[in-house]
Scaffold this motif. Structure first.
Motif, PDB file in Angstrom:
ATOM      1  N   GLY A   6      23.698 -23.582 118.268  1.00  0.00           N
ATOM      2  CA  GLY A   6      23.735 -22.744 117.082  1.00  0.00           C
ATOM      3  C   GLY A   6      24.610 -23.358 116.018  1.00  0.00           C
ATOM      4  O   GLY A   6      24.330 -23.273 114.824  1.00  0.00           O
ATOM      5  N   ASN A   7      25.666 -24.029 116.484  1.00  0.00           N
ATOM      6  CA  ASN A   7      26.615 -24.607 115.559  1.00  0.00           C
ATOM      7  C   ASN A   7      26.022 -25.697 114.682  1.00  0.00           C
ATOM      8  O   ASN A   7      26.286 -25.755 113.488  1.00  0.00           O
ATOM      9  N   SER A   8      25.190 -26.566 115.264  1.00  0.00           N
ATOM     10  CA  SER A   8      24.677 -27.664 114.441  1.00  0.00           C
ATOM     11  C   SER A   8      23.679 -27.144 113.412  1.00  0.00           C
ATOM     12  O   SER A   8      23.626 -27.634 112.289  1.00  0.00           O
ATOM     13  N   PHE A   9      22.918 -26.090 113.786  1.00  0.00           N
ATOM     14  CA  PHE A   9      22.018 -25.467 112.822  1.00  0.00           C
ATOM     15  C   PHE A   9      22.835 -24.844 111.690  1.00  0.00           C
ATOM     16  O   PHE A   9      22.535 -25.037 110.505  1.00  0.00           O
ATOM     17  N   ALA A  10      23.900 -24.144 112.066  1.00  0.00           N
ATOM     18  CA  ALA A  10      24.745 -23.500 111.064  1.00  0.00           C
ATOM     19  C   ALA A  10      25.341 -24.526 110.113  1.00  0.00           C
ATOM     20  O   ALA A  10      25.340 -24.339 108.893  1.00  0.00           O
ATOM     21  N   TRP A  11      25.818 -25.647 110.669  1.00  0.00           N
ATOM     22  CA  TRP A  11      26.433 -26.658 109.803  1.00  0.00           C
ATOM     23  C   TRP A  11      25.423 -27.320 108.881  1.00  0.00           C
ATOM     24  O   TRP A  11      25.747 -27.665 107.749  1.00  0.00           O
ATOM     25  N   ALA A  12      24.185 -27.469 109.376  1.00  0.00           N
ATOM     26  CA  ALA A  12      23.140 -28.013 108.508  1.00  0.00           C
ATOM     27  C   ALA A  12      22.931 -27.082 107.316  1.00  0.00           C
ATOM     28  O   ALA A  12      22.818 -27.521 106.168  1.00  0.00           O
ATOM     29  N   LEU A  13      22.912 -25.772 107.597  1.00  0.00           N
ATOM     30  CA  LEU A  13      22.730 -24.787 106.530  1.00  0.00           C
ATOM     31  C   LEU A  13      23.888 -24.801 105.542  1.00  0.00           C
ATOM     32  O   LEU A  13      23.695 -24.754 104.328  1.00  0.00           O
ATOM     33  N   ILE A  14      25.100 -24.859 106.091  1.00  0.00           N
ATOM     34  CA  ILE A  14      26.281 -24.802 105.227  1.00  0.00           C
ATOM     35  C   ILE A  14      26.397 -26.071 104.385  1.00  0.00           C
ATOM     36  O   ILE A  14      26.743 -26.028 103.206  1.00  0.00           O
ATOM     37  N   GLY A  15      26.083 -27.203 105.011  1.00  0.00           N
ATOM     38  CA  GLY A  15      26.222 -28.468 104.297  1.00  0.00           C
ATOM     39  C   GLY A  15      25.088 -28.730 103.320  1.00  0.00           C
ATOM     40  O   GLY A  15      25.229 -29.515 102.385  1.00  0.00           O
ATOM     41  N   GLN A  50      40.042 -13.440 119.079  1.00  0.00           N
ATOM     42  CA  GLN A  50      39.464 -14.607 118.428  1.00  0.00           C
ATOM     43  C   GLN A  50      38.140 -14.294 117.735  1.00  0.00           C
ATOM     44  O   GLN A  50      37.474 -15.173 117.238  1.00  0.00           O
ATOM     45  N   GLY A  51      37.781 -13.031 117.697  1.00  0.00           N
ATOM     46  CA  GLY A  51      36.563 -12.638 116.998  1.00  0.00           C
ATOM     47  C   GLY A  51      35.334 -13.002 117.801  1.00  0.00           C
ATOM     48  O   GLY A  51      35.431 -13.543 118.901  1.00  0.00           O
ATOM     49  N   SER A  52      34.179 -12.707 117.237  1.00  0.00           N
ATOM     50  CA  SER A  52      32.957 -13.005 117.975  1.00  0.00           C
ATOM     51  C   SER A  52      32.025 -13.834 117.114  1.00  0.00           C
ATOM     52  O   SER A  52      32.179 -13.928 115.896  1.00  0.00           O
ATOM     53  N   ALA A  53      31.059 -14.462 117.773  1.00  0.00           N
ATOM     54  CA  ALA A  53      30.098 -15.309 117.057  1.00  0.00           C
ATOM     55  C   ALA A  53      29.316 -14.504 116.029  1.00  0.00           C
ATOM     56  O   ALA A  53      28.826 -15.051 115.046  1.00  0.00           O
ATOM     57  N   TRP A  54      29.245 -13.188 116.232  1.00  0.00           N
ATOM     58  CA  TRP A  54      28.494 -12.347 115.304  1.00  0.00           C
ATOM     59  C   TRP A  54      29.074 -12.353 113.898  1.00  0.00           C
ATOM     60  O   TRP A  54      28.377 -12.053 112.930  1.00  0.00           O
ATOM     61  N   ALA A  55      30.359 -12.680 113.796  1.00  0.00           N
ATOM     62  CA  ALA A  55      30.986 -12.694 112.470  1.00  0.00           C
ATOM     63  C   ALA A  55      30.263 -13.664 111.540  1.00  0.00           C
ATOM     64  O   ALA A  55      30.278 -13.504 110.319  1.00  0.00           O
ATOM     65  N   ALA A  56      29.620 -14.688 112.134  1.00  0.00           N
ATOM     66  CA  ALA A  56      28.940 -15.691 111.311  1.00  0.00           C
ATOM     67  C   ALA A  56      27.582 -15.212 110.817  1.00  0.00           C
ATOM     68  O   ALA A  56      26.984 -15.813 109.923  1.00  0.00           O
ATOM     69  N   ALA A  57      27.086 -14.110 111.400  1.00  0.00           N
ATOM     70  CA  ALA A  57      25.716 -13.691 111.101  1.00  0.00           C
ATOM     71  C   ALA A  57      25.448 -13.427 109.614  1.00  0.00           C
ATOM     72  O   ALA A  57      24.468 -13.957 109.073  1.00  0.00           O
ATOM     73  N   PRO A  58      26.294 -12.634 108.926  1.00  0.00           N
ATOM     74  CA  PRO A  58      25.976 -12.382 107.508  1.00  0.00           C
ATOM     75  C   PRO A  58      25.894 -13.677 106.700  1.00  0.00           C
ATOM     76  O   PRO A  58      24.960 -13.858 105.904  1.00  0.00           O
ATOM     77  N   GLY A  59      26.862 -14.565 106.922  1.00  0.00           N
ATOM     78  CA  GLY A  59      26.871 -15.833 106.188  1.00  0.00           C
ATOM     79  C   GLY A  59      25.625 -16.651 106.473  1.00  0.00           C
ATOM     80  O   GLY A  59      25.001 -17.210 105.565  1.00  0.00           O
ATOM     81  N   LEU A  60      25.247 -16.710 107.750  1.00  0.00           N
ATOM     82  CA  LEU A  60      24.072 -17.502 108.104  1.00  0.00           C
ATOM     83  C   LEU A  60      22.811 -16.897 107.506  1.00  0.00           C
ATOM     84  O   LEU A  60      21.957 -17.610 106.969  1.00  0.00           O
ATOM     85  N   LEU A  61      22.708 -15.560 107.574  1.00  0.00           N
ATOM     86  CA  LEU A  61      21.542 -14.902 106.980  1.00  0.00           C
ATOM     87  C   LEU A  61      21.476 -15.189 105.484  1.00  0.00           C
ATOM     88  O   LEU A  61      20.412 -15.475 104.928  1.00  0.00           O
ATOM     89  N   TYR A  62      22.635 -15.133 104.841  1.00  0.00           N
ATOM     90  CA  TYR A  62      22.675 -15.386 103.404  1.00  0.00           C
ATOM     91  C   TYR A  62      22.171 -16.803 103.094  1.00  0.00           C
ATOM     92  O   TYR A  62      21.372 -17.009 102.190  1.00  0.00           O
ATOM     93  N   LEU A  63      22.657 -17.758 103.885  1.00  0.00           N
ATOM     94  CA  LEU A  63      22.259 -19.146 103.639  1.00  0.00           C
ATOM     95  C   LEU A  63      20.778 -19.365 103.939  1.00  0.00           C
ATOM     96  O   LEU A  63      20.116 -20.167 103.280  1.00  0.00           O
ATOM     97  N   ILE A  64      20.280 -18.647 104.937  1.00  0.00           N
ATOM     98  CA  ILE A  64      18.841 -18.748 105.213  1.00  0.00           C
ATOM     99  C   ILE A  64      18.064 -18.225 104.014  1.00  0.00           C
ATOM    100  O   ILE A  64      17.097 -18.833 103.557  1.00  0.00           O
ATOM    101  N   GLY A  65      18.528 -17.109 103.459  1.00  0.00           N
ATOM    102  CA  GLY A  65      17.837 -16.503 102.330  1.00  0.00           C
ATOM    103  C   GLY A  65      17.953 -17.297 101.044  1.00  0.00           C
ATOM    104  O   GLY A  65      17.014 -17.358 100.254  1.00  0.00           O
TER     105      GLY A  65
END
Lengths: 357, 307, 267
Positions: C103-112, B10-25
């Motif tokens: 972590g999920n709600s922070f992520a969704w805020a970013l994505i949305g 089912q993969g790991s939560a780390w898979a989301a890291a690049p996307g999240l970093l990108y969105l932060i940037g």
């Protein structure tokens, strides 16, 4: 023949889950079990008793908190799922929807690094084994539930596992299909002489298929044995209740004989079945409805409350003192009891068992 | 001793890291920099900022400086903010009036027709907003099809000037955001159990009664979600007022754009953006409260019907 | 007089005027597209006065060097932004299912956020960031920004698909001998394929059609097709705009239709 060797050894395995509400559930509590090579072992119990958790621990899909699991004498606790020579038939079948039937079966063989030329005949063989010849090109969605079941079976069997695990494999099938698959599974197990470990909550299914049945009760194994033995000699109240029908009544060991519920000194031959319990011990006894002899007498202790005709048998519900017991009798009896009759009850030797709580 | 891992494949939560970093940037960082810029000074040539703290940009929202250096209250920008609110409100109201009937109508069609009809509603949304807005320049033109049609019927003697008016802006906004209102209302209406309406008919209700007392209350979460989905983006609209309003009916976004373009006052543009963000956030919170209240009534939240 | 409905169950579902209003709304939704396309074939240089049928404007548009350059820019941006956003969205879809709740709600805020923040604010924010970091404006800057707001569009169909997968399928793959990477390649990815395709198509048109962000980040050499069209509209309304717009509309409608049918295709 040489004495049986163990295909699978479960040694003091425990596993607990935390619930979302913050509680802790002990799914497996110090469970130990030996599964003989080439046997058909059934793990039986109500839902939530831990039997599926044990199966998943054996498969490697779940990690036990403590304890040891060995396959042919080798510890496998640290072996990841994909390297264990154990395969599972999943309750939901878990067929790959994007692959054909043949590709589904070939998947596991490809993972073993077999060549195309090695795989093809084994896929054919597996299809033939479950009588699905010619359907290799279909998609799982084009098959009936029963056929999907067979594909799941073929897919796991094709890997020639050291132990085949089956997680409630028949629960999604209708009754008629289920009966057919039960004998089919028995046949496959005989033909392949593989070790089968099957999980079910259906005691009839367990009785029909198992060489050895392990009855689970709340994370522990309550009793292990041959189905007939477990049925005739239940060790605990739970086993007596769960397997087949049973009358379970409170009892107390007296100096001479056993006082069963409020029956008092009815059926004194009860004693013969119970050994080793010191006088004064209180507990329960169990006896099967079909193991009761009755005789109509005007001042018998049992008072008939209801008589129903079920599947060729008569079910008689009778009141004995404060207890209610069920008696099964042949409907061919010339003069069957009627509501309101009084019966005198007796028990064949060895049919009343002392059971632990 | 390592135990075999559970939950295979089912993969790991780390898979989301690049996307999240990108969105932060590229989403969070731009927002942060706008806030920072709004407190800096105007650069000499107008492009970029001078790194010197200043609250001037916020003062400019309310006051204007005369050549002599004196400050006086200037409601120009307040007026524009008020206009933006008004436009967004009118747009929401008009889209609601149009969307409600069509959403309920589609939801009461046979199931096999519904997806197709909803797809028809969404197609225009996926085409270029610029082109759709531009289309109304043609349509509302003095020589455009509408005036030609009215003229041919003899209803008007000379063309009605429609383009470059607030009316044109509203038409453009309504057009842009109509699907945003239809979809959530439809989502609610589709889940409506029509047996409730049948029960109401059976108890003697007429069509209007059933509509008002049974259907409308049960699509309320969709309506609230739709209002949110229309109001917020309408408030920050740029293209419709720019192309159809002819500069006469500016909204906040047009003023912001101007500060980063011809007017060359980045800090002021940033301050306006911060204001727009704050307003957006407040509206969001207000809707969240509203939707929670309605969820208590219908047992379903507007957020749910949005997704 | 009674207003009670009579007749069959079907008519009970019809409310007065709703059908008529729906027809009007559908006409309203398609009217702009119809006029843009229709007038693109108009032989008259005055856009709104019909003179006769011609394909001249298409020839003119297709032969224009500036337009070709803008088209190439648009395609470069859209292709790269699509690829980037799909890869990132794939990771997000898988990771978010395993992420802890906070972590999920922070992520969704970013994505949305790109969907909620006014586009103009996103545009000037990105502009400010790039200027501050002394990054040159142009095609690459536009691509980076587009990737950010394409992520939610790519994510939704992938996530919908992922959530519909029976988890025991992964377990079965592991049970049959596949390690994590092989499960991903042989099971997860093929199962997600329709979602990935739908997400990619949506991301592609969202990027292709974007005007505001591109407008602010274009710089001297980064003119994309919508930015070019905006310039044309600003100068003078010519039938050429209609022809070019029609081509862009066609691409969008085509792609969204393909996306619609891919995601509806049965498993």
């Amino acid at each position: 023949m040489s004495h049986e060797t163990s295909a699978l050894t479960i040694n003091r395995v425990s596993k607990q889950f935390s619930t979302p509400e913050g509680g802790v559930v002990r799914a497996l509590d110090n469970v130990s079990l030996e599964v003989a090579e080439g046997s058909f072992t059934v793990l039986l119990g109500p839902s939530g008793c831990g039997k599926t958790t044990l199966l998943r621990c054996i498969a490697g899909l779940e990690a036990a908190d403590s304890g040891e699991i060995s396959l042919r004498g080798q510890r496998i606790d640290d072996v990841p799922v994909w390297k264990r020579r154990v395969n599972t038939v999943f309750q939901s079948y878990a067929l790959f929807p994007h692959l054909t039937v043949a590709q589904n079966i070939a998947f596991g063989l490809q993972m073993d690094g077999l060549s195309k030329t090695q795989i093809a005949p084994r896929v054919e063989e597996a299809l033939a084994m479950v009588r699905l010849d010619g359907l290799g090109g279909r998609r799982p969605s084009q098959l009936s539930g029963g056929q999907q079941q067979r594909v799941a079976l073929a897919r796991a069997l094709a890997k020639e596992p050291e132990v085949l695990l089956l997680d409630e494999p028949l629960s999604a099938l209708d009754l008629k299909l289920r009966r057919g698959m039960q004998s089919e599974l028995k046949r496959l197990q005989r033909e392949t002489s593989l070790t089968f470990v099957l999980v079910t909550h259906d005691q009839e299914e367990a009785m029909a298929m198992a060489d050895t049945v392990a009855v689970f009760d709340a994370g522990r194994i309550a009793q292990v044995g041959e189905p007939r033995d477990v049925y005739l000699r239940p060790r605990t109240r739970f086993v007596a209740d769960f397997i087949g029908e049973a009358n379970v009544l409170p009892a107390e060991v007296m100096d001479a004989g056993v006082r069963v519920g409020s029956i008092g000194d009815v059926g004194l031959d009860v004693i013969s079945g119970i050994d080793g319990q010191p006088p004064g011990t209180r507990g329960h006894v169990a006896f099967r409805p079909e193991n009761i002899n009755w005789e109509r007498t005007p001042n018998g202790d049992a008072h008939v409350l209801d008589v129903t005709f079920v599947g060729g048998d008569l079910h008689i519900v009778a009141e004995v003192g404060e207890d209610t017991i069920t008696i099964r009798a042949s409907s061919h009896h010339e003069e069957p009891p009627r509501t309101g009759d009084h019966l005198d009850l007796s028990f064949p030797a060895g049919s009343v068992r002392w059971v632990e709580d | 001793m390592g135990r075999a891992r559970a939950r295979a494949g089912q993969g790991s939560a780390w898979a989301a890291a690049p996307g999240l970093l990108y969105l932060i940037g590229l989403v969070l960082a731009p927002l942060v920099i706008i806030v920072v810029y709004s407190f800096l000074s105007r650069a000499k040539l107008g492009v970029g900022v001078k790194w010197e703290f200043s609250a001037q940009a916020y003062a400019d929202l309310l006051f204007s400086e005369s050549l002599a250096g004196g400050r006086s209250f200037d409601p120009t920008y307040l007026q524009i903010i008020f206009n933006s609110f008004l436009f967004a409100l009118i747009t929401s109201a008009v889209t609601l009036a149009l969307a409600l009937p069509i959403a309920v109508w589609i939801a009461t069609r046979p199931p096999k027709d519904r997806t197709g009809l909803i797809f028809l509603v969404t197609i225009p949304f996926w085409t270029s907003l610029l082109i759709r807005t531009y289309a109304f320049i043609i349509i509302l033109n003095d020589n455009g099809p509408i005036n030609a049609f009215l003229g041919a019927l003899g209803l008007v003697e000379s063309p009605i000037p429609m383009l470059y008016t607030p009316f044109a802006t509203v038409v453009g906004l309504v057009y842009t955001f109509l699907p945003f209102m239809i979809l959530p209302i439809y989502a609610s209406a589709e889940r409506f159990d029509f047996r409730l309406a049948e029960a109401a008919y059976d108890l003697g209700g007429g069509k209007w009664t059933v509509l008002r007392r049974i259907v409308l209350p049960s699509v309320r979460p969709g309506v609230i979600a739709g209002m949110l989905l229309v109001f917020i983006p309408a408030l920050g609209s740029y293209l419709a007022p720019e192309l159809l309003g002819g500069g006469k009916t500016s909204m906040i976004a047009n003023v912001i754009a101007a500060q980063f373009g011809a007017s060359r006052n980045w800090p002021f543009g940033a301050a306006l953006s911060v204001l727009l963000l704050i307003i957006t956030l407040l509206v969001l919170v207000a809707f969240a409260v509203l939707s929670k209240r309605s969820a208590r009534v219908t047992g379903r939240s507007s957020w749910e019907s949005m997704l | 007089m009674s207003r009670r409905p009579r007749g069959t169950g079907e008519s009970l579902k019809d409310f007065p005027l709703f059908g008529a209003i729906s027809a009007v709304v559908f006409a309203f939704l398609y009217m702009p597209l119809v006029f843009v396309v229709g007038y693109s074939f108009n032989a008259n240089r005055v856009v709104t006065v019909w003179k006769g049928f011609t394909l001249d404007w298409y020839l003119e548009v297709l032969q224009n060097d500036d337009i070709q350059r803008a088209l190439m820019n648009s395609l470069r941006v859209a292709v790269v932004a699509t690829a980037l956003s799909v890869v990132l969205a794939l990771g997000l879809a898988i990771g978010l299912l395993r992420l802890a709740r906070s972590g999920n709600s922070f992520a969704w805020a970013l994505i949305g956020a790109p969907l909620i923040i006014p586009e103009i604010v996103f545009a000037i924010g990105t502009l400010s960031l790039f200027v501050q970091m002394r990054m040159p404006l142009g095609v690459n800057a536009i691509t980076l920004a587009h990737t950010a707001f394409c992520i939610p569009f790519a994510l939704l169909p992938i996530r919908a698909r992922l959530k519909s997968v029976d988890l025991s399928v992964y377990e079965a793959a592991a049970d049959l001998g596949a390690n994590e990477w092989r499960i991903f390649r042989r099971v997860t990815l093929p199962l997600l394929a329709p979602g990935v395709v739908a997400g990619a198509l949506l991301a592609f048109i969202i990027s292709l059609d974007d005007f505001i962000v591109s407008y602010f980040l274009a710089g001297p050499g980064g003119t994309t097709l919508p930015v070019y069209i905006f310039g044309m509209i600003r100068n003078a309304i010519t039938p050429g705009v209609n022809a070019l717009s029609t081509l862009l509309l066609l691409v969008s409608v085509l792609i969204v239709s393909i996306s619609y049918y891919t995601s509806r295709r049965k498993r």
